[in-house]
Enzyme design. Structure first.
Site, short mmCIF file in Angstrom:
data_model
loop_
_atom_site.label_atom_id
_atom_site.label_comp_id
_atom_site.label_asym_id
_atom_site.label_seq_id
_atom_site.Cartn_x
_atom_site.Cartn_y
_atom_site.Cartn_z
N HIS A 98 0.80 -1.23 0.00
CA HIS A 98 0.00 0.00 0.00
C HIS A 98 0.84 1.28 0.00
O HIS A 98 0.28 2.38 -0.17
CB HIS A 98 -0.99 -0.01 1.18
CG HIS A 98 -2.32 0.59 0.84
ND1 HIS A 98 -3.45 0.38 1.60
CD2 HIS A 98 -2.70 1.42 -0.17
CE1 HIS A 98 -4.47 1.05 1.06
NE2 HIS A 98 -4.04 1.69 -0.01
N ASP A 121 -10.02 -0.58 3.77
CA ASP A 121 -8.83 -1.15 4.41
C ASP A 121 -9.15 -1.55 5.86
O ASP A 121 -9.95 -0.88 6.52
CB ASP A 121 -7.74 -0.05 4.42
CG ASP A 121 -6.33 -0.57 4.58
OD1 ASP A 121 -6.13 -1.57 5.27
OD2 ASP A 121 -5.41 0.07 4.02
N HIS A 123 -6.90 -1.21 7.96
CA HIS A 123 -5.98 -0.31 8.66
C HIS A 123 -6.24 1.15 8.25
O HIS A 123 -6.86 1.41 7.23
CB HIS A 123 -4.53 -0.67 8.32
CG HIS A 123 -4.21 -2.12 8.54
ND1 HIS A 123 -4.25 -3.05 7.52
CD2 HIS A 123 -3.86 -2.79 9.66
CE1 HIS A 123 -3.94 -4.24 8.01
NE2 HIS A 123 -3.69 -4.12 9.31
N ASP A 125 -3.54 3.28 7.89
CA ASP A 125 -2.34 3.70 7.15
C ASP A 125 -2.08 5.19 7.35
O ASP A 125 -1.73 5.92 6.42
CB ASP A 125 -2.46 3.32 5.66
CG ASP A 125 -2.47 1.80 5.47
OD1 ASP A 125 -2.09 1.07 6.41
OD2 ASP A 125 -2.86 1.34 4.39
N HIS A 138 4.17 1.06 4.18
CA HIS A 138 2.78 0.76 3.75
C HIS A 138 1.76 1.12 4.84
O HIS A 138 0.56 1.18 4.55
CB HIS A 138 2.62 -0.69 3.28
CG HIS A 138 2.47 -1.72 4.35
ND1 HIS A 138 1.83 -2.92 4.17
CD2 HIS A 138 2.90 -1.73 5.65
CE1 HIS A 138 1.85 -3.63 5.29
NE2 HIS A 138 2.50 -2.94 6.20
N ASP A 225 -7.38 -1.86 -0.31
CA ASP A 225 -6.41 -2.80 0.25
C ASP A 225 -7.18 -4.11 0.43
O ASP A 225 -8.22 -4.14 1.10
CB ASP A 225 -5.93 -2.23 1.59
CG ASP A 225 -4.85 -3.06 2.26
OD1 ASP A 225 -4.81 -4.28 2.04
OD2 ASP A 225 -4.06 -2.47 3.02
N ASP A 227 -6.76 -6.42 2.28
CA ASP A 227 -6.95 -6.84 3.68
C ASP A 227 -8.16 -6.16 4.32
O ASP A 227 -8.53 -6.47 5.46
CB ASP A 227 -5.67 -6.69 4.51
CG ASP A 227 -5.27 -5.25 4.82
OD1 ASP A 227 -6.14 -4.37 4.94
OD2 ASP A 227 -4.05 -5.01 4.99
N GLU A 270 -1.87 -4.89 -2.10
CA GLU A 270 -1.55 -5.88 -1.05
C GLU A 270 -1.88 -7.32 -1.43
O GLU A 270 -1.97 -8.18 -0.56
CB GLU A 270 -2.18 -5.50 0.30
CG GLU A 270 -1.67 -4.19 0.90
CD GLU A 270 -0.29 -4.29 1.58
OE1 GLU A 270 0.21 -5.42 1.82
OE2 GLU A 270 0.30 -3.21 1.86
N1 LIG Z 1 -1.25 -1.28 4.08
C1 LIG Z 1 -1.22 -2.08 5.14
N2 LIG Z 1 -1.50 -3.33 5.04
N3 LIG Z 1 -0.87 -1.50 6.28
C2 LIG Z 1 -0.71 -2.24 7.52
C3 LIG Z 1 -0.17 -1.35 8.58
C4 LIG Z 1 0.02 -2.06 9.88
C5 LIG Z 1 0.45 -1.18 11.04
N4 LIG Z 1 -0.54 -0.19 11.33
C6 LIG Z 1 1.79 -0.50 10.71
O1 LIG Z 1 1.90 0.68 10.65
O2 LIG Z 1 2.76 -1.17 10.51
MN LIG Z 2 -3.51 -0.47 3.62
MN LIG Z 3 -4.45 -2.88 5.36
#
Ligand SMILES: NC(=[NH2+])NCCC[C@H](N)C(=O)O
Ligand SMILES: [Mn+2]
Ligand SMILES: [Mn+2]
Length: 298
Positions: A98, A121, A123, A125, A138, A225, A227, A270
Site C-alpha cells: 500500500h 482497508d 488499517h 495507514d 505501507h 487494500d 486486507d 496488497e
Molecule cells: N497497508 C497495510 N496493510 N498496512 C498495515 C499497517 C500495519 C500497522 N498499522 C503498521 O503501521 O505497521
Molecule cells: Mn492499507
Molecule cells: Mn491494510
C-alpha cells in the site's frame, strides 16, 4: 466514470517486510483482469509495470524501511498516473504494497485540487515515522498524503499537501495504532469501522460515503487494500485482520460506486500470491474490479 482504462502495475514490496507482494500485479493479470474488463465494452490498455529499486541492506538515517527506494518508485508512479489522467484516461493501479498509494495520490493531486479518497482497508495507514510500530511505509501513505511524515515522502510530486482530511472516507477499519486514532480525531477524518458496517449495513455505508464525497470533491479515488476484506475471502495479504468485510459486501460496494459514477481512479493493493491459496485473492480483486467497472450478470 471514464471508460478508457489504463492499467499500471507496481511490483512494490519495499513498504513492508513480507516477501511476495511484488508479484501482485502478475497474479492479478494471471487472474485475467484485462480479458475480464474487455468483456464490459471498455477501452483497456496495459501499460506494464513500473520499475522498483532494490531492498536497502543497511538501515538509512531514519527508521523508515527502504525509504529511498520507496520514494524513487513513488515519484515514477506519480508521473505515470499524472500522464494517464492528462490523456483523459482512468488510471487503474495494481500493487504491490500500500505504500504505492503515496505515488498514485501525488500524481492525481496534480489534476484534482479537491480530490476525495475512499480508503477501503482494515488499517488506517495514517502512521508517521514517530507513531509507526513497524517502520513499514505501507502503514503511512494516508498520513503522507495529508502532508505528515518524512519530507522525502511528503515532497513526492511537488510540495504541498495532496489531500484534505475532510475528503477522506475510511471503510472497514478494525486495526488502528494509537497515533492513528489521535490523528483521526484531531483531523475529523470520516471512518466507517466494522462496527458501523455491521450496524448500518454496507448499503447505508456506501450511500453515506457517496453522498458525502459527491458534492465536496472534484474527483474520487478508490484505494482498495485487499486486507479490508475478511481473510477468509482474501487470504493472500501480508497483514490480515479477522472480522473483515465479506466478498459479497465488497461486490455491493463496488456496484454502488459504479452506479454513482463518482470514481476517477482506483488502485487494488496488497495481493501477495505467496501467502495466497491458488490465486484466490487475485481472483477476488479481479471480480471486484469487474463490478466496479460495470459488469452485470443479466
Ligand atoms: N497497508 C497495510 N496493510 N498496512 C498495515 C499497517 C500495519 C500497522 N498499522 C503498521 O503501521 O505497521
Ligand atoms: Mn492499507
Ligand atoms: Mn491494510
Amino acid at each position: 466514470m471514464k471508460k478508457n482504462i489504463s492499467i499500471i502495475g507496481v511490483p512494490m514490496d519495499l513498504g513492508q517486510t513480507r516477501r511476495g507482494v511484488d508479484m501482485g500485479p502478475s497474479a492479478i493479470r494471471y487472474a485475467g483482469i484485462v480479458e475480464r474488463l474487455e468483456q464490459i465494452n471498455l477501452e483497456i490498455e496495459d501499460l506494464g509495470d513500473i520499475e522498483i529499486g532494490s531492498r536497502e541492506r543497511t538501515a538509512g538515517e531514519s527508521n523508515l524501511k527502504n525509504l529511498k527506494a520507496v520514494a524513487e518508485a513513488s515519484e515514477t508512479l506519480s508521473s505515470r498516473v499524472d500522464e494517464v489522467v492528462k490523456q483523459g484516461k482512468f488510471p487503474l493501479v495494481l500493487g504491490g504494497d500500500h505504500s504505492i498509494a503515496i505515488g498514485t495520490i501525488a500524481g492525481l493531486a496534480k489534476n484534482y485540487s479537491n480530490m476525495g479518497v475512499i480508503w477501503y482497508d482494515a488499517h488506517g495507514d495514517l502512521n508517521t515515522g514517530e507513531t509507526s510500530p513497524s517502520g513499514n511505509i505501507h502503514g503511512m501513505p494516508l498520513a503522507v498524503s495529508l502532508g505528515l511524515g518524512d519530507p522525502a515522502l511528503t515532497g513526492i510530486g511537488g510540495t504541498g499537501t495532496k489531500l484534505k482530511p475532510e475528503n477522506i472516507v475510511i471503510i472497514g477499519a478494525r486495526s488502528l495504532d494509537e497515533g492513528e486514532k489521535v490523528l483521526i480525531k484531531e483531523k475529523g477524518i470520516k471512518v466507517f469501522t466494522m462496527h458501523e458496517i455491521d450496524r448500518m449495513g454496507m448499503t447505508a455505508v456506501m450511500e453515506e460515503t457517496i453522498a458525502y464525497l459527491k458534492d465536496r470533491t472534484d474527483g474520487v479515488h478508490l484505494s482498495l487494500d485487499l486486507d479490508g476484506l475478511d481473510p477468509h475471502d482474501a487470504p493472500g495479504v501480508g497483514t490480515p485482520v479477522m472480522g473483515g468485510i465479506s466478498y459479497r459486501e465488497s461486490h455491493l460496494a463496488m456496484e454502488m460506486l459504479e452506479e454513482a459514477n463518482i470514481l476517477t481512479s482506483a488502485e487494488f493493493v496488497e495481493v501477495n500470491p505467496i501467502l495466497d491459496e491458488r490465486n484466490k485473492t487475485a481472483s477476488v480483486a479481479v471480480a471486484l474490479m469487474g463490478s466496479l467497472f460495470g459488469e452485470k450478470l443479466l
